[in-house]
Structures are given as structure tokens and as C-alpha cells.
Design a protein around this motif. Structure first.
Motif, PDB file in Angstrom:
ATOM      1  N   ALA A  74       0.846  -1.194   0.000  1.00  0.00           N
ATOM      2  CA  ALA A  74       0.000   0.000   0.000  1.00  0.00           C
ATOM      3  C   ALA A  74       0.883   1.246   0.000  1.00  0.00           C
ATOM      4  CB  ALA A  74      -0.910  -0.004   1.217  1.00  0.00           C
ATOM      5  N   ILE A  75       1.970   1.187   0.753  1.00  0.00           N
ATOM      6  CA  ILE A  75       2.878   2.336   0.837  1.00  0.00           C
ATOM      7  C   ILE A  75       3.540   2.582  -0.517  1.00  0.00           C
ATOM      8  CG2 ILE A  75       5.041   3.115   1.908  1.00  0.00           C
ATOM      9  CD1 ILE A  75       3.933   1.829   4.524  1.00  0.00           C
ATOM     10  N   LEU A  76       3.920   1.505  -1.187  1.00  0.00           N
ATOM     11  CA  LEU A  76       4.453   1.596  -2.551  1.00  0.00           C
ATOM     12  C   LEU A  76       3.430   2.282  -3.451  1.00  0.00           C
ATOM     13  CD1 LEU A  76       6.974   0.593  -4.098  1.00  0.00           C
ATOM     14  CD2 LEU A  76       5.758  -1.544  -4.516  1.00  0.00           C
ATOM     15  N   GLY A  77       2.182   1.917  -3.270  1.00  0.00           N
ATOM     16  CA  GLY A  77       1.093   2.524  -4.042  1.00  0.00           C
ATOM     17  C   GLY A  77       0.931   4.010  -3.758  1.00  0.00           C
ATOM     18  N   GLU A  78       1.402   4.445  -2.591  1.00  0.00           N
ATOM     19  CA  GLU A  78       1.321   5.867  -2.213  1.00  0.00           C
ATOM     20  C   GLU A  78       2.500   6.669  -2.759  1.00  0.00           C
ATOM     21  OE1 GLU A  78      -1.041   7.413  -0.588  1.00  0.00           O
ATOM     22  OE2 GLU A  78      -2.227   5.744   0.171  1.00  0.00           O
ATOM     23  N   GLY A  79       3.419   5.977  -3.445  1.00  0.00           N
ATOM     24  CA  GLY A  79       4.543   6.713  -4.040  1.00  0.00           C
ATOM     25  C   GLY A  79       5.785   6.752  -3.169  1.00  0.00           C
ATOM     26  N   ILE A  80       5.899   5.784  -2.257  1.00  0.00           N
ATOM     27  CA  ILE A  80       7.100   5.691  -1.423  1.00  0.00           C
ATOM     28  C   ILE A  80       7.773   4.360  -1.729  1.00  0.00           C
ATOM     29  CG2 ILE A  80       7.977   5.567   0.946  1.00  0.00           C
ATOM     30  CD1 ILE A  80       5.617   7.321   1.797  1.00  0.00           C
ATOM     31  N   SER A  81       9.051   4.401  -2.064  1.00  0.00           N
ATOM     32  CA  SER A  81       9.746   3.192  -2.481  1.00  0.00           C
ATOM     33  C   SER A  81      11.011   2.995  -1.648  1.00  0.00           C
ATOM     34  CB  SER A  81      10.085   3.304  -3.970  1.00  0.00           C
ATOM     35  OG  SER A  81      10.337   2.039  -4.509  1.00  0.00           O
ATOM     36  N   PHE A  82      11.504   1.763  -1.616  1.00  0.00           N
ATOM     37  CA  PHE A  82      12.575   1.395  -0.687  1.00  0.00           C
ATOM     38  C   PHE A  82      13.662   0.594  -1.400  1.00  0.00           C
ATOM     39  CE2 PHE A  82      13.737  -1.779   2.835  1.00  0.00           C
ATOM     40  CZ  PHE A  82      14.608  -0.914   3.481  1.00  0.00           C
ATOM     41  N   VAL A  83      14.905   0.992  -1.208  1.00  0.00           N
ATOM     42  CA  VAL A  83      16.046   0.212  -1.696  1.00  0.00           C
ATOM     43  C   VAL A  83      16.708  -0.408  -0.463  1.00  0.00           C
ATOM     44  CG1 VAL A  83      18.195   0.218  -3.017  1.00  0.00           C
ATOM     45  CG2 VAL A  83      16.425   1.930  -3.506  1.00  0.00           C
ATOM     46  N   PRO A  84      16.456  -1.711  -0.221  1.00  0.00           N
ATOM     47  CA  PRO A  84      17.017  -2.323   0.990  1.00  0.00           C
ATOM     48  C   PRO A  84      18.527  -2.482   0.896  1.00  0.00           C
ATOM     49  CG  PRO A  84      15.847  -3.966  -0.311  1.00  0.00           C
ATOM     50  CD  PRO A  84      15.688  -2.655  -1.023  1.00  0.00           C
ATOM     51  N   GLN A  85      19.116  -2.781   2.042  1.00  0.00           N
ATOM     52  CA  GLN A  85      20.545  -3.047   2.071  1.00  0.00           C
ATOM     53  C   GLN A  85      20.808  -4.372   1.345  1.00  0.00           C
ATOM     54  OE1 GLN A  85      23.356  -3.596   5.711  1.00  0.00           O
ATOM     55  NE2 GLN A  85      21.875  -2.030   6.213  1.00  0.00           N
ATOM     56  N   GLY A  86      21.919  -4.463   0.651  1.00  0.00           N
ATOM     57  CA  GLY A  86      22.246  -5.712  -0.035  1.00  0.00           C
ATOM     58  C   GLY A  86      21.599  -5.795  -1.394  1.00  0.00           C
ATOM     59  N   ARG A  87      21.591  -7.001  -1.947  1.00  0.00           N
ATOM     60  CA  ARG A  87      21.106  -7.175  -3.322  1.00  0.00           C
ATOM     61  C   ARG A  87      19.811  -7.977  -3.410  1.00  0.00           C
ATOM     62  NH1 ARG A  87      24.794  -4.160  -4.312  1.00  0.00           N
ATOM     63  NH2 ARG A  87      26.919  -4.663  -4.916  1.00  0.00           N
ATOM     64  N   CYS A  88      18.901  -7.492  -4.231  1.00  0.00           N
ATOM     65  CA  CYS A  88      17.651  -8.205  -4.481  1.00  0.00           C
ATOM     66  C   CYS A  88      17.545  -8.697  -5.911  1.00  0.00           C
ATOM     67  CB  CYS A  88      16.457  -7.288  -4.253  1.00  0.00           C
ATOM     68  SG  CYS A  88      16.333  -6.703  -2.589  1.00  0.00           S
ATOM     69  N   ASN A  89      18.509  -8.348  -6.761  1.00  0.00           N
ATOM     70  CA  ASN A  89      18.360  -8.713  -8.175  1.00  0.00           C
ATOM     71  C   ASN A  89      18.557 -10.211  -8.382  1.00  0.00           C
ATOM     72  OD1 ASN A  89      21.147  -9.429  -9.080  1.00  0.00           O
ATOM     73  ND2 ASN A  89      21.585  -7.322  -8.469  1.00  0.00           N
ATOM     74  N   PHE A  90      18.076 -10.684  -9.522  1.00  0.00           N
ATOM     75  CA  PHE A  90      18.301 -12.080  -9.901  1.00  0.00           C
ATOM     76  C   PHE A  90      19.550 -12.119 -10.760  1.00  0.00           C
ATOM     77  CE2 PHE A  90      13.805 -11.942  -8.961  1.00  0.00           C
ATOM     78  CZ  PHE A  90      13.624 -13.107  -8.228  1.00  0.00           C
ATOM     79  N   PRO A  91      20.651 -12.709 -10.252  1.00  0.00           N
ATOM     80  CA  PRO A  91      21.934 -12.638 -10.973  1.00  0.00           C
ATOM     81  C   PRO A  91      21.916 -13.324 -12.339  1.00  0.00           C
ATOM     82  CG  PRO A  91      22.151 -13.894  -8.910  1.00  0.00           C
ATOM     83  CD  PRO A  91      20.770 -13.345  -8.934  1.00  0.00           C
ATOM     84  N   VAL A  92      21.065 -14.344 -12.516  1.00  0.00           N
ATOM     85  CA  VAL A  92      21.075 -15.035 -13.818  1.00  0.00           C
ATOM     86  C   VAL A  92      20.041 -14.458 -14.778  1.00  0.00           C
ATOM     87  CG1 VAL A  92      22.029 -17.167 -12.895  1.00  0.00           C
ATOM     88  CG2 VAL A  92      19.543 -16.891 -13.015  1.00  0.00           C
ATOM     89  N   MET A  93      19.491 -13.323 -14.425  1.00  0.00           N
ATOM     90  CA  MET A  93      18.599 -12.624 -15.351  1.00  0.00           C
ATOM     91  C   MET A  93      19.287 -11.350 -15.817  1.00  0.00           C
ATOM     92  SD  MET A  93      14.806 -12.660 -13.860  1.00  0.00           S
ATOM     93  CE  MET A  93      13.887 -14.117 -13.558  1.00  0.00           C
ATOM     94  N   SER A  94      18.915 -10.925 -17.021  1.00  0.00           N
ATOM     95  CA  SER A  94      19.499  -9.690 -17.557  1.00  0.00           C
ATOM     96  C   SER A  94      18.942  -8.482 -16.800  1.00  0.00           C
ATOM     97  CB  SER A  94      19.163  -9.560 -19.038  1.00  0.00           C
ATOM     98  OG  SER A  94      17.779  -9.325 -19.185  1.00  0.00           O
ATOM     99  N   VAL A  95      19.568  -7.348 -17.050  1.00  0.00           N
ATOM    100  CA  VAL A  95      19.093  -6.091 -16.473  1.00  0.00           C
ATOM    101  C   VAL A  95      17.631  -5.871 -16.859  1.00  0.00           C
ATOM    102  CG1 VAL A  95      19.313  -3.582 -16.721  1.00  0.00           C
ATOM    103  CG2 VAL A  95      21.354  -4.994 -16.328  1.00  0.00           C
ATOM    104  N   ASP A  96      17.351  -6.078 -18.135  1.00  0.00           N
ATOM    105  CA  ASP A  96      15.991  -5.847 -18.607  1.00  0.00           C
ATOM    106  C   ASP A  96      14.994  -6.791 -17.931  1.00  0.00           C
ATOM    107  OD1 ASP A  96      14.925  -3.918 -20.474  1.00  0.00           O
ATOM    108  OD2 ASP A  96      14.054  -5.655 -21.493  1.00  0.00           O
TER     109      ASP A  96
END
Ligand code: ADP
Ligand code: ADP
Length: 226
Positions: A74-96
Motif C-alpha cells: 500500500a505504501i508503494l502505491g502511495e509513491g514511497i519506495s525502498f532500496v534495501p541493504q544488499g542485493r535483491c536482483n536475480f543474478p542469472v537474469m538480464s538487467v531488462d
């Protein structure tokens, strides 16, 4: 401009109290660095603003609404976003593909993702769009982490220690990215151990200790006593 008003905010984990009455007023578009000793509650404040801790009291007023106690989605829906500590990306997926995954999550929060916005703002990622995230440098991966959080062009971005483990050059790239978002009008709350770097980019420093704000002012006015 819309202010984020935090009043007597008390929060923690289960029965553990970490924030012991935080008061903070952030005008729209401001770049704020949250400082203070380890364990002061800086990360917990970001996580609390993003609905990830148990709230014991107080208010988070955002655009005329108390969002304290709302879920992250809901907070994301209100226009507030969060970059947590560490990595959340999927390493075997491309940037796109990583950006597509992040966009998919946003659909759930009923907000629109804009990959072109991200690519326009961060040409490095555009150039790397077909590269596997895991094959990129630490700095580029951190850029991707921030990019994944700004797909919907949030009004407020909460960033938790983006420089951890990065070389000075990579840190420079990541902070340039934050400055670009700030120039685009985004409000930024940054937790950063690299005090020197934080002071270079932030307009305001807020120092926490034992879960309360103990100092609030211009970065240049911080003395070693603080
Ligand atoms: P800071 O970011 O200022 O270093 P944190 O907000 O990360 O401080 O942590 C404040 C306190 O909360 C610390 O004592 C930490 O161990 C505790 N803490 C952080 N996360 C959790 C958690 N998920 N569960 C229990 N305690 C936590
Ligand atoms: P920092 O102080 O740099 O924010 P911490 O070392 O306090 O980081 O926490 C790192 C991670 O471990 C965070 O995700 C935090 O929520 C978690 N954590 C910290 N302390 C505890 C704890 N006592 N119990 C459970 N999780 C914790």
C-alpha cells in the motif's frame, strides 16, 4: 510541496522497541542523510516508513493520510519506495529481465512501471540491458537495485546503505544516480555509513541515537561532538 511528517514514531521488532519517539518533517524534494552510531535505528526508521516493522505508536502523515501501520504494498502505491541493504536482483537474469520482474511486482501494487524513464535517466543500465545482472560490477548492480525501486517514479525514495562493499569509483556512480533522482524532484532519505560521501550529497543531516533524533541541521554544521 508535500511534506512527510513523522510524529512520535515508536516501532520495533516484536516486543523489541527500537524507535523511541522519532519526530521528523521532510519537505518534498529534500535530500536527507540519516546518520548516527550503529544500532541507532536508522535502518529501522526506513523499514518503518515502508511498513516493515511493528508500530507501537505515533503517526506517519503523508499527503494528508496517516500511513503508519499500512503494508509495504500500500505504501508503494502511495509513491514511497525502498532500496534495501544488499542485493535483491536475480543474478542469472538480464538487467531488462530484472526490471521486468520489478515491474511485475508493481502491478500488484496497482502502480505503473516506466522502464524508459529508468533507461533515460541511467544510460549505463540501458547499455547493459542485455547483460546478466550477476556479470556486472558491484557498482552497476547497485545501480540496478536503485533502478528497480524507481520504476514507478516514486515521490519518496528510501535508500539503505547503497555504498556497502563498493569501490570509491562505484560509490561515485551510485551517488551520481541518487543526485540525478533528486534533481528530478524526488525526496530522498539515505542511510549511509560513508559520512563524507553522505555529507557531499545531502542537503540536510539528521542524527539518530537510541531511536530518537538528537541532531538535525546542515551537513556542514556537524561537528565531531555529534
Ligand atoms: P542502524 O541502521 O542505525 O545501524 P538498525 O535499525 O539496523 O540500526 O538496528 C537497530 C537495532 O535493531 C539493532 O540493535 C539491531 O540489532 C536491531 N534489529 C534490526 N533488525 C532487527 C530484526 N529484524 N529483528 C530484531 N532486531 C533487529
Ligand atoms: P545495519 O545496522 O547496518 O542496518 P544490521 O547489522 O543491524 O545492519 O542488520 C543487518 C540485517 O540483519 C538487517 O536486515 C536486520 O534487520 C537484521 N538484524 C539485525 N539485528 C537483528 C536481530 N537481532 N535479529 C534479527 N535480525 C536482525
Amino acid at each position: 510541496k508535500t511534506n512527510l511528517l513523522v510524529r512520535d514514531l515508536r516501532a520495533g521488532y516484536g516486543n523489541l522497541d527500537i524507535l523511541n519517539g522519532v519526530d521528523l518533517d521532510v519537505p518534498g524534494g529534500q535530500f536527507v542523510a540519516l546518520m548516527g552510531p550503529n544500532g541507532a535505528g536508522k535502518s529501522t526508521l526506513l523499514k518503518t516508513l515502508y511498513g516493515m516493522t511493528s508500530i507501537k505508536g505515533g503517526n506517519i502523515d503523508w499527503r494528508g493520510k496517516n500511513i503508519a501501520g499500512q503494508k509495504s504494498r500500500a505504501i508503494l502505491g502511495e509513491g514511497i519506495s525502498f532500496v534495501p541493504q544488499g542485493r535483491c536482483n536475480f543474478p542469472v537474469m538480464s538487467v531488462d529481465e530484472n526490471l521486468q520482474m520489478a515491474a511485475y511486482t508493481l502491478r500488484d501494487a496497482k502502480v505503473k512501471a516506466d522502464r524508459d524513464y529508468v533507461y533515460d535517466l541511467f544510460p549505463i543500465l540501458k547499455k547493459r540491458r542485455a547483460t546478466l545482472a550477476g556479470n556486472m560490477s558491484g557498482g552497476e548492480q547497485q545501480l540496478l537495485e536503485v533502478a528497480m525501486a524507481v520504476l514507478q517514479r516514486p515521490k519518496v525514495l528510501l535508500v539503505d546503505e547503497p555504498s556497502v562493499g563498493l569501490s570509491p569509483a562505484a560509490i561515485g556512480i551510485v551517488f551520481d544516480e541518487l543526485l540525478r533522482l533528486h534533481a528530478d524532484g524526488m525526496t530522498i532519505l539515505l542511510v549511509e555509513q560513508n559520512t563524507k560521501k553522505a555529507m557531499e550529497v545531502a542537503q540536510r543531516a539528521v542524527i539518530l541515537r537510541l531511536g530518537q533524533v538528537i541532531w538535525d541541521g546542515l551537513p556542514k554544521d556537524i561537528t565531531h561532538d555529534e
